[in-house]
Design a protein around this motif. Structure first.
Motif, PDB file in Angstrom:
ATOM      1  N   ASN A   1       0.828  -1.206   0.000  1.00 16.44           N
ATOM      2  CA  ASN A   1       0.000   0.000   0.000  1.00 16.44           C
ATOM      3  C   ASN A   1       0.858   1.251   0.000  1.00 16.44           C
ATOM      4  OD1 ASN A   1      -3.102  -0.567   0.554  1.00 16.44           O
ATOM      5  ND2 ASN A   1      -1.899  -2.161   1.542  1.00 16.44           N
ATOM      6  N   PRO A   2       0.676   2.152  -0.997  1.00 17.92           N
ATOM      7  CA  PRO A   2       1.447   3.396  -1.022  1.00 17.92           C
ATOM      8  C   PRO A   2       1.043   4.338   0.098  1.00 17.92           C
ATOM      9  CG  PRO A   2      -0.211   3.404  -2.744  1.00 17.92           C
ATOM     10  CD  PRO A   2      -0.226   2.036  -2.163  1.00 17.92           C
TER      11      PRO A   2
ATOM     12  N   ASN B   1      -5.528   7.476  16.947  1.00 21.54           N
ATOM     13  CA  ASN B   1      -5.396   8.432  15.857  1.00 21.54           C
ATOM     14  C   ASN B   1      -5.213   7.762  14.510  1.00 21.54           C
ATOM     15  OD1 ASN B   1      -5.334  10.366  17.972  1.00 21.54           O
ATOM     16  ND2 ASN B   1      -3.215   9.772  18.314  1.00 21.54           N
ATOM     17  N   THR B   2      -5.504   8.534  13.460  1.00 23.31           N
ATOM     18  CA  THR B   2      -5.330   8.052  12.100  1.00 23.31           C
ATOM     19  C   THR B   2      -4.093   8.700  11.506  1.00 23.31           C
ATOM     20  OG1 THR B   2      -7.727   7.879  11.868  1.00 23.31           O
ATOM     21  CG2 THR B   2      -6.431   7.838   9.845  1.00 23.31           C
ATOM     22  N   TYR B   3      -3.091   7.891  11.245  1.00 27.22           N
ATOM     23  CA  TYR B   3      -1.831   8.394  10.729  1.00 27.22           C
ATOM     24  C   TYR B   3      -1.550   7.799   9.346  1.00 27.22           C
ATOM     25  CZ  TYR B   3      -0.939   9.836  15.585  1.00 27.22           C
ATOM     26  OH  TYR B   3      -1.021  10.408  16.831  1.00 27.22           O
ATOM     27  N   PHE B   4      -1.053   8.627   8.443  1.00 30.77           N
ATOM     28  CA  PHE B   4      -0.795   8.214   7.076  1.00 30.77           C
ATOM     29  C   PHE B   4       0.697   8.328   6.759  1.00 30.77           C
ATOM     30  CE2 PHE B   4      -5.039   9.940   7.305  1.00 30.77           C
ATOM     31  CZ  PHE B   4      -5.814   9.094   6.528  1.00 30.77           C
ATOM     32  N   THR B   5       1.122   7.526   5.790  1.00 28.02           N
ATOM     33  CA  THR B   5       2.450   7.690   5.219  1.00 28.02           C
ATOM     34  C   THR B   5       2.282   8.124   3.773  1.00 28.02           C
ATOM     35  OG1 THR B   5       3.243   5.894   6.598  1.00 28.02           O
ATOM     36  CG2 THR B   5       4.666   6.572   4.794  1.00 28.02           C
ATOM     37  N   ILE B   6       2.989   9.169   3.385  1.00 27.71           N
ATOM     38  CA  ILE B   6       2.891   9.708   2.025  1.00 27.71           C
ATOM     39  C   ILE B   6       4.038   9.152   1.189  1.00 27.71           C
ATOM     40  CG2 ILE B   6       2.862  11.811   0.625  1.00 27.71           C
ATOM     41  CD1 ILE B   6       1.907  13.300   3.161  1.00 27.71           C
ATOM     42  N   LEU B   7       3.676   8.337   0.197  1.00 29.08           N
ATOM     43  CA  LEU B   7       4.700   7.682  -0.614  1.00 29.08           C
ATOM     44  C   LEU B   7       4.567   7.950  -2.113  1.00 29.08           C
ATOM     45  CD1 LEU B   7       4.883   4.189   1.144  1.00 29.08           C
ATOM     46  CD2 LEU B   7       6.588   6.002   1.233  1.00 29.08           C
ATOM     47  N   ASP B   8       3.528   8.667  -2.534  1.00 29.33           N
ATOM     48  CA  ASP B   8       3.369   8.925  -3.967  1.00 29.33           C
ATOM     49  C   ASP B   8       2.966  10.378  -4.201  1.00 29.33           C
ATOM     50  OD1 ASP B   8       0.249   9.104  -4.413  1.00 29.33           O
ATOM     51  OD2 ASP B   8       0.606   7.454  -3.024  1.00 29.33           O
TER      52      ASP B   8
ATOM     53  N   THR C   1      -0.814  11.487  -3.401  1.00 21.92           N
ATOM     54  CA  THR C   1      -1.083  11.678  -1.970  1.00 21.92           C
ATOM     55  C   THR C   1      -0.417  12.948  -1.451  1.00 21.92           C
ATOM     56  OG1 THR C   1      -1.079   9.275  -1.769  1.00 21.92           O
ATOM     57  CG2 THR C   1      -1.085  10.536   0.271  1.00 21.92           C
ATOM     58  N   LEU C   2       0.809  13.206  -1.908  1.00 25.41           N
ATOM     59  CA  LEU C   2       1.489  14.424  -1.495  1.00 25.41           C
ATOM     60  C   LEU C   2       0.700  15.650  -1.948  1.00 25.41           C
ATOM     61  CD1 LEU C   2       3.867  15.990  -0.303  1.00 25.41           C
ATOM     62  CD2 LEU C   2       5.072  15.691  -2.476  1.00 25.41           C
ATOM     63  N   SER C   3       0.201  15.631  -3.175  1.00 24.26           N
ATOM     64  CA  SER C   3      -0.570  16.767  -3.695  1.00 24.26           C
ATOM     65  C   SER C   3      -1.837  16.993  -2.877  1.00 24.26           C
ATOM     66  CB  SER C   3      -0.932  16.528  -5.169  1.00 24.26           C
ATOM     67  OG  SER C   3       0.234  16.430  -5.955  1.00 24.26           O
ATOM     68  N   LEU C   4      -2.485  15.892  -2.495  1.00 23.52           N
ATOM     69  CA  LEU C   4      -3.700  16.011  -1.674  1.00 23.52           C
ATOM     70  C   LEU C   4      -3.395  16.671  -0.332  1.00 23.52           C
ATOM     71  CD1 LEU C   4      -5.348  12.521  -2.350  1.00 23.52           C
ATOM     72  CD2 LEU C   4      -6.235  14.751  -3.070  1.00 23.52           C
ATOM     73  N   TRP C   5      -2.304  16.227   0.307  1.00 22.60           N
ATOM     74  CA  TRP C   5      -1.938  16.801   1.609  1.00 22.60           C
ATOM     75  C   TRP C   5      -1.462  18.241   1.466  1.00 22.60           C
ATOM     76  CZ3 TRP C   5      -2.293  15.718   6.708  1.00 22.60           C
ATOM     77  CH2 TRP C   5      -2.867  14.483   7.030  1.00 22.60           C
ATOM     78  N   LEU C   6      -0.716  18.538   0.432  1.00 23.61           N
ATOM     79  CA  LEU C   6      -0.272  19.918   0.223  1.00 23.61           C
ATOM     80  C   LEU C   6      -1.462  20.831   0.017  1.00 23.61           C
ATOM     81  CD1 LEU C   6       2.874  19.564  -2.078  1.00 23.61           C
ATOM     82  CD2 LEU C   6       2.805  20.272   0.312  1.00 23.61           C
ATOM     83  N   ASN C   7      -2.446  20.356  -0.694  1.00 22.07           N
ATOM     84  CA  ASN C   7      -3.649  21.158  -0.921  1.00 22.07           C
ATOM     85  C   ASN C   7      -4.377  21.428   0.388  1.00 22.07           C
ATOM     86  OD1 ASN C   7      -5.588  22.437  -2.786  1.00 22.07           O
ATOM     87  ND2 ASN C   7      -6.956  20.790  -2.134  1.00 22.07           N
TER      88      ASN C   7
ATOM     89  N   ASN D   1      14.500  -3.645   1.131  1.00 21.13           N
ATOM     90  CA  ASN D   1      13.088  -3.760   0.755  1.00 21.13           C
ATOM     91  C   ASN D   1      12.236  -2.589   1.221  1.00 21.13           C
ATOM     92  OD1 ASN D   1      13.542  -6.355  -0.427  1.00 21.13           O
ATOM     93  ND2 ASN D   1      13.471  -7.270   1.629  1.00 21.13           N
ATOM     94  N   ALA D   2      12.861  -1.442   1.456  1.00 25.88           N
ATOM     95  CA  ALA D   2      12.090  -0.252   1.835  1.00 25.88           C
ATOM     96  C   ALA D   2      11.222   0.189   0.667  1.00 25.88           C
ATOM     97  CB  ALA D   2      13.029   0.882   2.224  1.00 25.88           C
ATOM     98  N   PRO D   3       9.962   0.615   0.923  1.00 23.30           N
ATOM     99  CA  PRO D   3       9.115   1.096  -0.167  1.00 23.30           C
ATOM    100  C   PRO D   3       9.752   2.307  -0.859  1.00 23.30           C
ATOM    101  CG  PRO D   3       7.846   0.742   1.835  1.00 23.30           C
ATOM    102  CD  PRO D   3       9.275   0.607   2.213  1.00 23.30           C
ATOM    103  N   THR D   4       9.465   2.468  -2.118  1.00 25.20           N
ATOM    104  CA  THR D   4       9.987   3.608  -2.874  1.00 25.20           C
ATOM    105  C   THR D   4       9.431   4.908  -2.299  1.00 25.20           C
ATOM    106  OG1 THR D   4      10.081   2.242  -4.861  1.00 25.20           O
ATOM    107  CG2 THR D   4      10.176   4.638  -5.156  1.00 25.20           C
ATOM    108  N   GLN D   5      10.325   5.868  -2.081  1.00 27.97           N
ATOM    109  CA  GLN D   5       9.927   7.163  -1.519  1.00 27.97           C
ATOM    110  C   GLN D   5      10.083   8.258  -2.565  1.00 27.97           C
ATOM    111  OE1 GLN D   5      12.190   7.366   2.432  1.00 27.97           O
ATOM    112  NE2 GLN D   5      12.644   5.320   1.659  1.00 27.97           N
ATOM    113  N   LEU D   6       9.417   9.361  -2.334  1.00 29.01           N
ATOM    114  CA  LEU D   6       9.524  10.501  -3.236  1.00 29.01           C
ATOM    115  C   LEU D   6      10.940  11.074  -3.181  1.00 29.01           C
ATOM    116  CD1 LEU D   6       6.094  12.131  -2.417  1.00 29.01           C
ATOM    117  CD2 LEU D   6       6.741  11.141  -4.610  1.00 29.01           C
ATOM    118  N   ALA D   7      11.386  11.660  -4.289  1.00 33.19           N
ATOM    119  CA  ALA D   7      12.754  12.176  -4.397  1.00 33.19           C
ATOM    120  C   ALA D   7      12.984  13.338  -3.448  1.00 33.19           C
ATOM    121  CB  ALA D   7      13.045  12.600  -5.833  1.00 33.19           C
ATOM    122  N   TYR D   8      14.157  13.336  -2.808  1.00 28.14           N
ATOM    123  CA  TYR D   8      14.535  14.314  -1.778  1.00 28.14           C
ATOM    124  C   TYR D   8      14.330  15.754  -2.262  1.00 28.14           C
ATOM    125  CZ  TYR D   8      17.399  15.880   2.235  1.00 28.14           C
ATOM    126  OH  TYR D   8      17.845  16.450   3.394  1.00 28.14           O
TER     127      TYR D   8
END
Length: 930
Positions: free
Chosen positions: A315-316, A329-336, A339-345, A392-399
């Protein structure tokens, strides 16, 4: 530990959940204004609990309004607790309806507490073969723990079996009642034995098996040297009745008459139609969606830890309900990117959000950012990882892509940022070409502005103090020793929970503390007008740093090393034998046992003291203590400065970058570390050598600007004493003026020695010094010192009246205030111990002046920084702050102009009834300028 998933019964302390939920979600309501925060939060907590443990049996146990048998035993039991808030009270009825419709059994028995119902059921269930999990934040429940009955803390979701109870409380479950019987329990108003604290209670119980055994063996206690035995025995005898009353109050009743057994408490199927109607009425849309998804309480099958890890990797967007369902609490991880655009908005359209940075180190100048976490709503947060690195770490957004995306948001001045240490965050982001703006709230400084005397303003301490929440320490998840991990090596599941919870708790703490700050205009003004605006000022000073002459320090270190060797040999000769000068034990034997020096003081442990105070007195008559004092002083300078400063030179900037701390001292003064600039000796030759090592860059010089006698000027303003006001208004030397008044001689006839004595009197008395203290300072008799004190107050009656009024205000309010409203609390002002009370009275006199001086120099720094920011290419920079002094680095050709401007801003930063004056010095190094 028993397998909690086998034939399990969960007993939920409903009010423990209810209050936690209420304060976690205080602003939730329907469109008509009906509050729903407690309902929403408690349902989330229950769902997360059941998802994790998948119990076969469960009960939600409520307290019933009205008296219990404990109120009959002790009328003050829980009498101090406030009534339930109205907006929480009205949520009870609908909440119970929803819980019942969900198929969860509810229990509420009058005449007893929920604890007693839970205790009765737990023991009965254990006998019936159930494993029992009690979900509560009530520490009293620890007495119920066995190998098949465990507690889960609603605050931090930690499970406690017998071993965990011993680790947390120092005693096994069977002695928990005895522990509270001795030390009491403020939350329930259980008195205990006054004067017996937690440590003493634990020590007694570890020696004796319960309070009955303690009272049967009082004579043995007197032989135990680890206790203040006489005092303890006295308290135990005096408050014996209270101890056994407390034992009775703390004991959970386990024989409550119930018309059901644990086997009846089955988790039933929910009534979907009733729930759909209730969710619609109270606008619980998220819960309505659970009904549609047919996953109200449980997944279709249990998820073991291995399966959970597989779900995370697929799951991304990682939701805490998948990998960590025990949390509210509901906590999310942003990996794509989506999702980043949604949170930034969402963040761009928020008025404020909390920000947390996870970094590779605590050095803001070199650290990398491992990830960001954000929270806009209590109970919801997201973690954005960018530098996690493990197999095996999930792919993350570029630094760099993430930094570019966040830059407009973080530099937006209209969106308020909330942090737990924003100065550090700003420094890190600055290095990554992001200017953090909109820094409006910092929980550390909110806490500090409310009460500076509280121990600890860090996020972990504040979470416990304000929310009753035990945050997981970073050291606990990264481990220690050879198996220690860096944050970047943590799994995303673990990192998300940790980082997102920090952002979430930071937001909740802000809401909680801001309500209190808004009630108090003084502390609020300190926070808004001084402490928060100072953050970027200190950050810029830290980033610029100061040049250090490494060669000079190395030379100085070698010279001091040679002197230490000579002093050691001299001490050995005077003592008649070799010994370790740094060993208090060996020194004690040499001074008091071999050479027969008179013992003047003992340590807290009862050992003979070899403190600086003791050695200074002995040095008047004997040469050896004087040698020891000189050795200690030089040794401290060598280890703290001449040896250490070169190691602090930053490899990239070639400068030393101290760290300034706003929330450490009680009075509001800044402190610093790495290096500690505040403790560099100013008068000794060695201290001046160290200051010579602080130097200016090529083509530049240092300007040192020091407020002259600022605390005495503040005293004149506060006391409105005519003599002091007149002396400062005429620009007279205040110490000569005091000498003239106290010694009854003409101003022009005051000698250097008399001026020095008057200086000691001036500063001593504003620190609340007694005639005894003054006598010790001046090496005169107490009688003569009292004459000086009386004469001083005769000449300056306004000062005497100010001190008298200040003591009275401190006694009435429990605090004193600075000119700007900073509160300086004095917890010992009414202490029965005369030593502690007198110390508090002395602090009450000095704290407003020292605190006001701190406020003035902070305001000055803000004003100077504001002026510097207006210059396109400022010719000078502020590089250090030490007590009442500011140090600047300036281009040589602009020194005159810079000095005039600095002096003008500093002297006009506050309009006192006497003029502020600044001494300006210029030099190639700090010693020359100072």
């Amino acid at each position: 530990m028993a397998n909690l998933l086998d034939n399990s019964l969960i007993l939920v302390d409903a009010f423990s959940y209810l209050y936690r939920a209420y304060y976690a979600c205080p602003r939730l309501s329907t469109s008509s204004g009906f509050p729903t925060g407690a309902i929403y939060g408690m349902l989330n907590m229950l769902r997360a609990l059941i998802f994790k443990y998948q119990p076969t049996h469960i009960a939600i146990v409520f307290d019933v309004k009205g008296k219990t048998f404990r109120d009959d035993i002790f009328t003050k039991y829980k009498s101090h607790r406030p009534l339930m808030p109205d907006d929480l009270c009205i949520q009870l009825k609908p909440l119970k309806k929803i819980i019942k419709a969900m198929g969860l059994p509810i229990l509420a028995i009058s005449g007893v507490e929920a604890d007693d119902v839970i205790g009765t059921l737990a023991l009965e269930a254990e006998k019936s073969g159930h494993t029992v999990l009690i979900s509560t934040s009530d520490k009293d429940m620890a007495q119920l723990v066995t190998h098949k009955i465990h507690l889960i803390n609603t605050m931090n979701h930690t499970v406690f079996g017998p071993e965990e109870i011993i680790k947390k409380y120092g005693v096994p479950p069977i002695l928990i009642i005895d522990l509270f019987a001795l030390m009491g329990d403020a939350s329930d108003n259980i008195p205990g034995v006054p004067g017996i604290g937690c440590k003493t209670a634990i020590a007694l119980l570890q020696k004796f098996n319960g309070i009955k055994a303690i009272y049967e063996n009082l004579e043995i206690i007197s032989s135990l040297t680890i206790y203040n035995s006489k005092n303890i025995i006295k308290k135990l005898k005096k408050y014996k009745a209270e101890a056994f009353l407390s034992y009775q109050l703390a004991t959970i009743k386990t024989d409550v008459t119930l018309n059901i057994t644990s086997n009846h408490l089955i988790l039933k199927d929910p009534n979907i139609d009733v729930l759909r109607s209730l969710f619609k009425n109270f606008e619980l849309n998220k819960w309505a969606a659970y009904l549609d998804d047919k996953k109200l309480w449980r997944s279709h099958k249990r998820v073991n830890s291995k399966q959970s890890k597989e779900i995370i990797l697929k799951n991304p967007i990682i939701k805490s309900e998948i990998y960590n369902p025990e949390v509210l609490n509901t906590y999310f991880t942003i990996l794509d990117q989506i999702t980043l655009s949604l949170w930034l908005n969402k963040l761009r359209h928020s008025k404020c959000f909390s920000l947390n940075l996870e970094t590779s180190s605590v050095d803001a100048l070199t650290t990398s950012i491992i990830g960001f976490s954000f929270s806009m709503t209590p109970g919801e947060a997201a973690y954005l990882p960018i530098l996690h690195d493990y197999p095996n770490a999930p792919t993350q957004l570029a630094y760099q892509d993430v930094l570019l995306a966040l830059k407009p948001l973080l530099e937006n001045t209209k969106i308020a940022k909330i942090g737990k240490n924003l100065k550090f965050d700003r420094g890190v982001l600055q290095r990554h070409n992001i200017e953090l703006k909109g820094m409006c709230f910092d929980t550390k400084l909110e806490s500090y502005a409310l009460n500076s005397i509280n121990n600890g303003h860090d996020i972990y301490t504040l979470a416990q103090r304000w929310l009753g929440y035990d945050l997981t320490l970073l050291a606990e998840i990264t481990k220690e020793g050879k198996n220690q991990l860096t944050f970047s090596k943590l799994s995303l599941a673990t990192a998300t929970h940790y980082a997102a919870s920090l952002a979430d708790i930071t937001l909740q703490l802000h809401y909680k503390m801001w309500k209190e700050l808004e009630k108090e205009q003084g502390p609020k003004r300190i926070f808004e007008q001084i402490e928060m605006p100072l953050i970027p000022v200190l950050s810029r000073i830290e980033q610029h740093g100061v040049l250090i002459n490494q060669h000079l320090l190395s030379k100085c270190s070698q010279e001091i090393g040679d002197r230490l060797i000579k002093l050691e040999l001299k001490a050995h000769k005077l003592a008649g034998e070799s010994f370790n000068l740094a060993s208090p034990k060996q020194l004690k034997n040499i001074l008091f046992y071999k050479n027969g020096f008179k013992s003047l003081k003992k340590t807290a442990n009862g050992n003979l003291s070899t403190s600086e105070e003791v050695l200074s007195k002995l040095a008047i008559e004997h040469p050896l203590p004087k040698v020891i004092l000189e050795y200690r002083s030089l040794s401290k300078i060598k280890s703290a400065y001449t040896d250490k400063l070169p190691l602090m030179i930053h490899p990239e900037t070639r400068r030393v970058h101290t760290s300034y701390h706003q929330a450490v001292t009680v009075t509001g003064r800044l402190s610093s570390s790495n290096p500690n600039l505040q403790s560099i000796p100013a008068r000794s030759s060695e201290g001046r050598r160290i200051r010579q090592a602080f130097t200016a860059a090529q083509g530049k010089c240092l300007i040192a600007a020091d407020y002259s006698q600022i605390e005495l000027r503040i005293m004149a303003h506060f006391s409105q004493d005519i003599g002091l006001l007149s002396a400062f208004s005429k620009e007279q030397d205040i110490h000569c003026a005091t000498a003239s008044e106290v010694f009854g001689i003409a101003f022009s006839k005051v000698s250097k020695e008399q001026r020095q004595r008057a200086k000691t009197i001036n500063f001593g008395l504003i620190y609340g010094m007694s005639p005894f203290g003054l006598a010790r300072q001046l090496h005169i008799s107490v009688k003569e010192a009292k004459i000086y004190v009386d004469c001083y107050f005769d000449r300056y009656p306004g000062v005497f009246q100010y001190m008298k009024n200040t003591r009275q205000q401190a006694l009435e309010n429990g605090y004193v205030s600075t000119l700007y409203g900073r509160r300086l609390y004095l917890p010992n002002i009414q202490d029965k111990n005369i030593m502690r009370r007198k110390a508090a009275e002395r602090a009450a006199i000095n704290a407003p002046m020292q605190g006001t001086a701190a406020d003035i120099i902070k305001r000055t720094m803000i004003n100077i920084d504001k002026w510097l920011l207006q210059q396109k290419h400022p010719a000078f920079k502020m590089i250090m702050q030490v007590h009442d002094e500011l140090v600047f680095e300036a281009q040589i050709d602009t020194v005159k102009e810079a000095s005039i401007k600095i002096c003008s801003i500093m002297e006009n930063s506050e309009n006192l009834d006497v003029p502020l004056r600044v001494d300006i010095g210029v030099g190639k190094n700090w010693d020359q300028a100072h």
